[in-house]
Enzyme design. Structure first.
Site, short mmCIF file in Angstrom:
data_model
loop_
_atom_site.label_atom_id
_atom_site.label_comp_id
_atom_site.label_asym_id
_atom_site.label_seq_id
_atom_site.Cartn_x
_atom_site.Cartn_y
_atom_site.Cartn_z
N ASP A 245 -10.25 -5.20 7.58
CA ASP A 245 -9.63 -5.08 6.27
C ASP A 245 -10.64 -4.65 5.20
O ASP A 245 -10.35 -3.80 4.37
CB ASP A 245 -8.99 -6.41 5.88
CG ASP A 245 -7.64 -6.22 5.22
OD1 ASP A 245 -7.48 -6.61 4.06
OD2 ASP A 245 -6.73 -5.67 5.86
N HIS B 222 -0.67 1.29 13.44
CA HIS B 222 -1.14 2.60 12.97
C HIS B 222 -1.10 3.67 14.07
O HIS B 222 -0.57 4.77 13.86
CB HIS B 222 -2.56 2.49 12.41
CG HIS B 222 -2.60 1.85 11.06
ND1 HIS B 222 -3.79 1.63 10.38
CD2 HIS B 222 -1.62 1.37 10.26
CE1 HIS B 222 -3.52 1.06 9.23
NE2 HIS B 222 -2.21 0.89 9.14
N ARG C 147 -1.10 -11.81 6.87
CA ARG C 147 -1.68 -10.70 7.63
C ARG C 147 -3.19 -10.82 7.81
O ARG C 147 -3.72 -10.59 8.91
CB ARG C 147 -1.36 -9.37 6.92
CG ARG C 147 -1.96 -8.15 7.55
CD ARG C 147 -1.64 -6.91 6.72
NE ARG C 147 -2.21 -6.99 5.38
CZ ARG C 147 -3.47 -6.71 5.10
NH1 ARG C 147 -4.31 -6.36 6.05
NH2 ARG C 147 -3.91 -6.78 3.85
N ILE D 177 0.83 -1.21 0.00
CA ILE D 177 0.00 0.00 0.00
C ILE D 177 0.86 1.25 0.00
O ILE D 177 0.48 2.29 -0.56
CB ILE D 177 -1.01 -0.02 1.17
CG1 ILE D 177 -2.19 0.88 0.84
CG2 ILE D 177 -0.35 0.34 2.49
CD1 ILE D 177 -3.41 0.60 1.67
N ALA D 178 2.04 1.17 0.59
CA ALA D 178 2.98 2.30 0.54
C ALA D 178 3.39 2.56 -0.91
O ALA D 178 3.48 3.71 -1.36
CB ALA D 178 4.21 2.00 1.39
N LYS E 129 -6.44 3.28 6.65
CA LYS E 129 -7.49 2.60 7.40
C LYS E 129 -7.06 1.17 7.70
O LYS E 129 -6.22 0.61 6.97
CB LYS E 129 -8.81 2.65 6.61
CG LYS E 129 -8.76 1.94 5.24
CD LYS E 129 -8.99 0.46 5.36
CE LYS E 129 -8.60 -0.31 4.15
NZ LYS E 129 -8.44 -1.76 4.41
N SER F 9 11.75 3.37 6.88
CA SER F 9 11.58 1.96 7.15
C SER F 9 12.30 1.64 8.45
O SER F 9 12.84 2.53 9.11
CB SER F 9 12.13 1.12 6.00
OG SER F 9 11.87 -0.26 6.20
N ARG F 10 12.30 0.36 8.82
CA ARG F 10 12.95 -0.02 10.08
C ARG F 10 14.45 -0.25 9.91
O ARG F 10 15.17 -0.37 10.89
CB ARG F 10 12.27 -1.26 10.65
CG ARG F 10 10.91 -0.96 11.27
CD ARG F 10 10.15 -2.20 11.65
NE ARG F 10 9.77 -3.00 10.49
CZ ARG F 10 8.98 -4.06 10.55
NH1 ARG F 10 8.52 -4.48 11.71
NH2 ARG F 10 8.66 -4.72 9.46
N TYR G 225 11.71 4.88 11.66
CA TYR G 225 10.51 5.70 11.62
C TYR G 225 10.75 7.02 12.37
O TYR G 225 10.21 8.06 12.00
CB TYR G 225 9.33 4.96 12.24
CG TYR G 225 8.93 3.68 11.51
CD1 TYR G 225 9.21 3.51 10.16
CD2 TYR G 225 8.27 2.66 12.19
CE1 TYR G 225 8.84 2.35 9.50
CE2 TYR G 225 7.89 1.50 11.54
CZ TYR G 225 8.18 1.34 10.19
OH TYR G 225 7.81 0.19 9.54
#
Length: 334
Positions: A184, A85, A171, A21-22, A103, A42-43, A64
């Site tokens: 979802d 989120h 997920r 989605i990013a 969302k 990112s991490r 982040y």
């Protein structure tokens, strides 16, 4: 961010997270006027740089926290899994950034309230990224309703479902990651029904639960203020039509498959022929919510009237109620 930035100001976006989605949102930004993707976070530095190279971002941050503190970013889009989120939005807000949060806005109403309270305390723009709210099809449906063409509206029917993977670690099936059909998929018919019919007075839900503890199929009816009803369903095991129909005393208007990104709507009335109205959207659809958020920043607005924070909080409360009714509890609810 409470002061207007000027109508010609280019909005500098950051994307927190590097998943599908990013990537989709980054693509949507390319078609957004007066907007640039300034940075990604990112991490790890390696994953941030790889993502930045793929989407054309000039800056890549290996945490982040670094993205939240970056000087070259006006607003951050939160693109991490559901369970992160609230935590990620709070991090961005504490860094003084406006936030567009994918969302579901949070895992539950309690988390959502914490995010909203912080944004209001810091006078920062915050919005749930419910892209359907900003798509041309919804605007057209609202216009048709307001015109009186289908008479007095009495109900909405909406479904959203697809045949998802059975992999228990994925997920959508993973309880620890906020999996299940409701958060979802069910959030789409829920949110748009409320956009059309208004505040929810009561809700009744039933579900088929899966072996991993998430809901595989959920159906719920909502009674709205003003005496209207919505009938909604979502599923990870059914390839549903994905249509939404608003019915009134003289006819109906239907958002064609898939309603959350409908390219046309069809009107059927008692005393006239059926007609279809094209409602094409810009870019890949994410463009419209990016435009809306950017304009709020330029105008010094802290919320968007089409997705206000009080409504986001109310919807999270409805989701909590549905989850209690169907017995869906996440580790993060504790």
């Amino acid at each position: 961010m409470s002061a207007a930035m000027g109508n010609n100001r280019t909005i500098r976006w950051g994307i927190l997270g590097t998943g599908r989605i990013a990537r989709d949102f980054a693509a949507g930004l390319r078609d957004t006027p007066d907007a640039v993707l300034a940075a990604v976070g990112s991490r790890t530095q390696a994953s941030a740089q790889a993502f930045a190279d793929d989407v054309g971002a000039p800056a890549a941050y290996g945490s982040y926290e670094e993205l939240a503190q970056a000087n070259d970013v006006d607003i951050i889009y939160i693109a991490t899994p559901h369970t992160l989120h609230a935590e990620n939005a709070i991090l961005a807000l504490r860094g003084g950034k406006a936030v567009l949060c994918e969302k579901p806005f949070a895992l539950n109403r309690r988390e959502a309230g914490e995010v909203v309270a912080l944004a209001r305390a810091k006078n920062l723009f915050l919005m749930e990224a419910m892209w359907t709210r900003f798509m041309p099809a919804l605007s057209e449906v609202k216009r048709i309703i307001a015109s009186g063409e289908i008479g007095s509206v009495t109900q909405v029917h909406a479904d959203f479902g697809f045949a998802a993977t059975h992999d228990p670690e994925h997920r959508v099936n993973n309880l620890a990651l906020g999996g299940g059909a409701l958060l979802d998929l069910g959030i789409y018919p829920l949110s748009i029904a409320c956009a059309l019919l208004g505040k929810v007075e009561s809700v009744q839900a039933q579900a088929i639960m899966g072996e991993t503890g998430v809901d595989l199929t959920t159906a719920f009816t909502m009674k709205h203020a003003g005496g209207t009803l919505s009938i909604c369903s979502c599923s990870l095991r059914a390839r549903a039509p994905g249509e939404l129909t608003v019915s009134g005393t003289r006819g109906s208007v239907r958002m064609e498959r898939m309603f959350h990104m409908a390219e046309r709507v069809t009107v059927d009335v008692l005393d006239g022929p059926s007609r279809t109205i094209e409602t094409p959207w810009l870019g890949n659809g994410y463009t419209h919510e990016a435009i809306a958020a950017g304009q709020c920043l330029r105008d010094g607005m802290l919320e968007h009237p089409d997705m206000p924070l009080d409504e986001t909080l109310a919807l999270m409360g409805v989701l909590d109620t549905i989850r209690r009714q169907i017995g869906l509890r996440y580790p993060g609810d504790a």
